[in-house]
Write an enzyme that holds these catalytic residues in place. Structure first.
Site, PDB file in Angstrom:
ATOM      1  N   HIS A 306      40.422  68.151  63.512  1.00  0.00           N
ATOM      2  CA  HIS A 306      41.734  67.896  63.868  1.00  0.00           C
ATOM      3  C   HIS A 306      41.939  67.596  65.818  1.00  0.00           C
ATOM      4  O   HIS A 306      40.307  67.748  66.338  1.00  0.00           O
ATOM      5  CB  HIS A 306      41.364  69.835  64.334  1.00  0.00           C
ATOM      6  CG  HIS A 306      43.050  70.832  64.340  1.00  0.00           C
ATOM      7  ND1 HIS A 306      43.660  71.140  65.514  1.00  0.00           N
ATOM      8  CD2 HIS A 306      43.571  71.096  63.572  1.00  0.00           C
ATOM      9  CE1 HIS A 306      44.990  71.428  65.837  1.00  0.00           C
ATOM     10  NE2 HIS A 306      44.675  71.633  64.850  1.00  0.00           N
ATOM     11  N   ASP A 363      44.274  73.513  56.382  1.00  0.00           N
ATOM     12  CA  ASP A 363      44.333  73.054  55.285  1.00  0.00           C
ATOM     13  C   ASP A 363      43.246  73.234  54.530  1.00  0.00           C
ATOM     14  O   ASP A 363      44.134  72.781  52.848  1.00  0.00           O
ATOM     15  CB  ASP A 363      45.429  71.756  55.974  1.00  0.00           C
ATOM     16  CG  ASP A 363      46.467  72.138  56.969  1.00  0.00           C
ATOM     17  OD1 ASP A 363      47.561  72.817  56.114  1.00  0.00           O
ATOM     18  OD2 ASP A 363      46.937  71.417  57.531  1.00  0.00           O
TER      19      ASP A 363
END
Ligand code: CMC
Length: 432
Positions: A306, A363
């Site tokens: 991320h 996700d």
């Protein structure tokens, strides 16, 4: 108190730039006068060191794994709130009283239907169209139906457009799914919750009653809350940038949907599940880990890493717990989950991933839950878009009401040809 500044030593002289303090988080250097004073720009591809706006909506501390909406930790909201309550909080700034919540739910519920003519747009798409392709088209098309809410200078029209976007997204996403199956579109049923209504429009059929499964409803509520907003990510910045030109909110959200679709952003949930399926068995995990580490292979472990979270993604923690709960309560054993668990374990203990601070993101687990609930993979990103619409709308409203707002216009480091004279075609030599 004296104003904090930093001094920049430039060829044009030394200049002081104010250092701004947010309510929490790192200090920010205000360089708005930099170009005017020095004739120089900053260079920051990917905006890794650039703040583009002031905002009161969402705060992230990537090192500590903290995500707050209007100050409230995401874990508490995911556990205790309804999605409508979170939507109200993001848009209005405070948790609603019971009366405010009732009125908000009533208003959103009354806007869930879409204009009948919008249904004809769907028929123009191939049955196998990706739902995100359909969403880019139909959400942009909303601006052609609701002319009474496209004047962005009118706060009442802005609020009606916001209600419409939040209320109609579940209907539009469910219609995209129904269209792919060749089943009739389901009208919304306003006695149900936002999430329950969406499940019925997606999985119900007009021929028989549909009962909302409370376990699935709870899981979907959490998924929606966990995806509701994430400060200035790529799609939200796209919505803000589109909106900065004065474009109407339906067009801006359509732009956000287009940006979200990419596999580095919202498309990662679909890509992560496809990857888990491709890996297929825990025996093949080392092969994929090796590929992810290979500099000459473009492959990345989808659902890992991320831009902001360099410790852990707090949304992923809640999502993982939800995945375990849903699979257990629905009594589903899914080989994809075995691969996911083993892959997570191996990656978290691997030097490459530790050193680069690559952790499973939201996700990684959402796909496993959505798969268990019965959504086809290509619907995953459309569900993300449904939930993120709340954040996009909140951020768009904040930007339009901000007196400091200007049209977004980044500059560039030009490295192309300097000025040169036109050469007639017969005198040109090939550059290839
Ligand atoms: N697998 C293998 N290596 C990776 C991965 C990954 N998933 N992510 C980053 N790296 C490596 C990358 O190769 C680079 O290595 P080096 O320093 O040797 O060049 C280093 O880690 C830093 O990567 P980066 O691309 O510079 O980092 P970024 O902050 O620009 O990218 C990211 C963040 C999310 C785009 C990236 O981690 C990625 O592509 N992840 C996979 C896609 C994904 O899961 N996206 C969903 C993000 S969360 C939901 C959302 O917000 O939309």
């Amino acid at each position: 108190m004296t104003e904090k500044t930093v001094t920049l030593n430039t060829p044009a002289g030394n200049f002081d730039y104010p250092v701004l303090d947010g309510s929490v988080g790192p200090e920010v250097i205000d360089i708005r006068k930099l170009y005017g004073q020095t004739g120089m720009f900053t260079y920051d591809p990917g905006f890794t060191s650039t703040g583009s706006c002031e905002s009161k909506i969402t705060y992230i501390d990537g090192e500590k794994g903290i995500l707050l909406h209007r100050g409230y930790p995401i874990e508490q909201l995911a556990e205790k709130s309804s999605f409508m309550e979170v939507a109200y909080l993001l848009i209005h700034g405070e948790l609603p009283t019971q009366q405010e919540l009732d009125s908000w739910v009533r208003t959103i519920t009354r806007h869930t239907m879409v204009h009948e003519q919008l249904a004809t747009f769907y028929r123009g798409f191939r049955r196998d169209a990706h739902p995100m392709a359909i969403m880019c088209g139909v959400v942009g098309a909303l601006s052609s139906f609701y002319h009474d809410s496209t004047d962005i200078t009118d706060p009442d029209q802005r609020m009606i457009a916001s209600h419409r976007l939040i209320a109609k997204m579940p209907t539009l996403v469910a219609m995209a799914y129904k269209y792919s199956l060749g089943q009739p579109f389901m009208f919304p049923q306003n006695s149900l919750t936002y999430t329950g209504n969406f499940l019925r429009m997606t999985f119900g059929v007009p021929a028989e009653p549909y009962e909302v499964n409370p376990i699935i409803e709870r899981a979907m509520r959490r998924i929606f809350i966990l995806h509701a907003d994430h400060e200035q990510n790529a799609s939200t910045s796209t919505v803000r940038l589109a909106g900065s030109s004065g474009a109407n909110p339906f067009a801006c959200v359509a732009a956000g949907i287009a940006c979200l679709w990419g596999p580095a952003h919202g498309g990662a949930n679909e890509a992560a599940l496809n990857m888990l399926r491709e890996i297929g068995t825990t025996k093949r995990i080392p092969e994929y880990i090796a590929r992810a580490k290979d500099k000459n292979d473009p492959f990345r472990l989808m659902g890992f890493g991320h831009r902001v979270y360099k410790n852990f993604d707090p949304r992923a923690k809640v999502m993982k717990a939800t995945a375990d709960e849903v699979l257990k309560e629905l009594n589903i054993s899914d080989p994809v989950l075995d691969v996911a668990k083993e892959l997570e374990h191996i990656a978290l203990n691997d030097e490459y991933f530790i050193e680069k601070k690559l952790y499973p993101n939201v996700d990684f687990y959402s796909g496993v839950i959505l798969n268990a609930i019965g959504f086809p993979t290509d619907m995953f990103t459309a569900l993300f878009a449904l939930a993120r619409t709340v954040g996009w709308v909140a951020q768009w409203n904040e930007m339009i009401s901000d007196p400091e707002q200007k049209i977004g216009r980044p500059r560039q480091l030009y490295v192309g040809a300097p000025q040169r004279d036109y050469v007639p075609v017969e005198k040109r030599t090939s550059a290839a």
